[in-house]
Motif scaffolding. Structure first.
Motif, PDB file in Angstrom:
ATOM      1  N   PHE A 349      41.612  45.263  36.110  1.00 55.26           N
ATOM      2  CA  PHE A 349      41.781  44.536  34.860  1.00 55.26           C
ATOM      3  C   PHE A 349      42.259  43.103  35.111  1.00 55.26           C
ATOM      4  CE2 PHE A 349      42.261  48.985  33.913  1.00 55.26           C
ATOM      5  CZ  PHE A 349      41.673  49.157  32.662  1.00 55.26           C
ATOM      6  N   LYS A 350      41.883  42.232  34.212  1.00 53.58           N
ATOM      7  CA  LYS A 350      42.493  40.916  34.166  1.00 53.58           C
ATOM      8  C   LYS A 350      44.000  41.094  33.952  1.00 53.58           C
ATOM      9  CE  LYS A 350      42.328  36.625  31.443  1.00 53.58           C
ATOM     10  NZ  LYS A 350      41.643  35.958  30.310  1.00 53.58           N
ATOM     11  N   GLY A 351      44.803  40.385  34.723  1.00 59.12           N
ATOM     12  CA  GLY A 351      46.249  40.533  34.658  1.00 59.12           C
ATOM     13  C   GLY A 351      46.829  41.429  35.738  1.00 59.12           C
ATOM     14  N   ASP A 352      45.964  42.178  36.453  1.00 63.46           N
ATOM     15  CA  ASP A 352      46.450  43.025  37.551  1.00 63.46           C
ATOM     16  C   ASP A 352      46.968  42.159  38.697  1.00 63.46           C
ATOM     17  OD1 ASP A 352      45.921  45.406  36.329  1.00 63.46           O
ATOM     18  OD2 ASP A 352      44.074  45.836  37.432  1.00 63.46           O
ATOM     19  N   ARG A 353      48.055  42.619  39.301  1.00 68.03           N
ATOM     20  CA  ARG A 353      48.520  41.999  40.549  1.00 68.03           C
ATOM     21  C   ARG A 353      47.898  42.763  41.713  1.00 68.03           C
ATOM     22  NH1 ARG A 353      52.316  38.660  42.587  1.00 68.03           N
ATOM     23  NH2 ARG A 353      53.111  38.215  40.493  1.00 68.03           N
ATOM     24  N   VAL A 354      47.219  42.051  42.590  1.00 72.27           N
ATOM     25  CA  VAL A 354      46.539  42.682  43.722  1.00 72.27           C
ATOM     26  C   VAL A 354      47.027  42.084  45.033  1.00 72.27           C
ATOM     27  CG1 VAL A 354      44.461  43.246  42.399  1.00 72.27           C
ATOM     28  CG2 VAL A 354      44.587  41.052  43.616  1.00 72.27           C
ATOM     29  N   GLU A 355      46.861  42.856  46.086  1.00 68.08           N
ATOM     30  CA  GLU A 355      47.050  42.362  47.445  1.00 68.08           C
ATOM     31  C   GLU A 355      45.671  42.206  48.071  1.00 68.08           C
ATOM     32  OE1 GLU A 355      51.298  44.696  48.256  1.00 68.08           O
ATOM     33  OE2 GLU A 355      49.560  45.062  49.562  1.00 68.08           O
ATOM     34  N   ILE A 356      45.474  41.136  48.819  1.00 68.03           N
ATOM     35  CA  ILE A 356      44.197  40.892  49.489  1.00 68.03           C
ATOM     36  C   ILE A 356      44.441  40.888  50.994  1.00 68.03           C
ATOM     37  CG2 ILE A 356      42.227  39.336  49.749  1.00 68.03           C
ATOM     38  CD1 ILE A 356      42.755  38.315  46.934  1.00 68.03           C
TER      39      ILE A 356
END
Length: 408
Positions: A349-356
């Motif tokens: 979702f838009k607004g999710d915090r992700v790790e790359i």
């Protein structure tokens, strides 16, 4: 120790996972067609095997092909043609457990290196010497050996006999994987690649005259999963593995996801490289273990390596520990617009915090503040499997970088 550097050997269940394994630091990859390897649920087509071998060779890495079923007579159908195909395609070695298969490889591909599978249950020096005299180039040690035992074998075998051992992944309740339970209970032969994993099931006791009344089998107070092994993890013991003379560190997991392969290979690559910078000053870094715990796992054990295993079973549950979701894979990046093109693996979702994460570097975090579909329309969610979408990424990324999201 026979060599100054060890090989990191990774699994691949398809071309994407093969590429990910190579990109994230594997020195060699093992894979194969599903007819003759011990993973019938995954497998490459012949053309994919050819392409996989070529891809690895272009990257100066090696390709080992699985031929390690314990075959019945009918299982030899097509094997000669397959061996000839592997010979002509340039496979670096085949992994074999059965003497009959070994004979066929030696007859039809005499210059092909033969690696003896852990399924052959090599647990002593004299067996190792026997197989060496049959032309085996490498022996994959039985999982029941300690590092002390492996060290003794490595020190007393010829210099050109290579030693390989598992460093990470799922363990089997049976002797180096030779199991009849799956065949008996589910009609699926584990020794021909069809294991149903009945050792992961919950069991109870039923008294003959009380049908339907089930009593828990309590080997201890924690539960009833009496056959359920924890996962092997030796990342904290790289020096001991090297000092034992193990020349190839093998990761289990041809059924695992590209995210699993990337995470595990990347962590071990960092640990191994750090050790070989200067073994005298090497110090284990806790973040490598924490990184491994971001892939799915069943708690960790060192199994037989350091001592007889006293806590290698999980009696509470056979479920995986999954603290992170695999969100997507980067397939392109535009440095001018800082837009990454991503193929979805789980709803995001838009607004999710992700790790790359990416090869040979630390991960970074960011919030998805902008999300677009392939046509450039703004969207709030990417719900469809393998949907392609775009997001703004401040740091440079490249194909096969992976997005993950912490579970809440």
């Amino acid at each position: 120790m026979k060599k100054s550097k060890v090989e990191l050997l990774a699994p691949a269940g398809d071309m994407e996972r093969l590429i990910v394994a190579a990109e994230y630091g594997a020195d060699a990859v093992y894979f194969g067609e599903n007819r003759f390897g011990l993973r019938s649920g995954v497998g490459f087509s012949l053309e994919e095997i050819r392409k996989g071998i070529q891809y690895l060779h272009d990257k100066r890495k090696k390709a080992y092909i699985t031929l390690n079923i314990i075959p019945h007579n009918d299982d030899f159908k097509g094997l000669k043609e397959y061996v000839l195909f592997l010979r002509d395609s340039g496979a670096d070695a085949v992994i074999v457990s059965d003497p009959g298969v070994m004979v066929m490889v030696k007859d039809w591909a005499p210059n092909m290196d033969i690696h003896l599978s852990t399924q052959a249950n090599t647990v002593n020096l004299w067996s190792a010497l026997f197989w060496y005299r049959q032309g085996v180039k490498r022996i994959i040690m039985a999982r029941e050996l300690s590092l002390k035992e492996i060290g003794y074998i490595a020190r007393n075998t010829p210099e050109d006999l290579e030693i390989e051992a598992f460093v990470h992944g799922a363990m089997c309740i049976s002797y180096s994987g030779r199991c009849l339970l799956s065949m008996y209970m589910a009609g699926r032969d584990a020794n021909r690649g069809e294991c149903a994993h009945p050792c992961r099931w919950g069991y109870a006791l039923c008294e003959q005259k009380r049908p339907g009344q089930y009593f828990p089998i309590e080997e201890d107070e924690r539960g009833t999963y009496i056959l359920n092994s924890k996962d092997l993890c030796m990342i904290e013991h790289i020096p001991e593995m090297v000092e034992a003379g193990i020349e190839s560190f093998k990761i289990e997991g041809r059924n695992k996801s590209a995210y699993y392969v990337a995470t595990v290979v990347g962590a071990y690559r960092k640990a191994i490289d750090e050790y070989f910078k200067d073994p005298r000053t090497y110090r284990f870094k806790g973040q490598w273990l924490e990184e491994l715990k971001k892939a799915s796992y069943r708690e960790f054990t060192t199994a037989f390596y350091l001592s007889k295993p006293e806590s290698s079973q999980n009696y509470e549950s056979s479920n995986y520990v999954r603290n992170y979701d695999f969100v997507g894979v980067v397939i392109d990046y535009d440095e001018n617009t800082k837009m990454a093109v991503v193929q979805q693996r789980n709803r995001v979702f838009k607004g999710d915090r992700v790790e790359i994460i990416g090869p040979y570097r630390e991960y970074f975090e960011q919030v998805i503040e902008e999300m677009y579909d392939e046509e450039g329309r703004e969207i709030d969610v990417a719900p469809h499997p393998q949907q392609v979408f775009k997001i703004k990424v401040e740091h440079r990324v490249k194909p096969y970088d992976i997005l993950r999201r912490k579970k809440v």
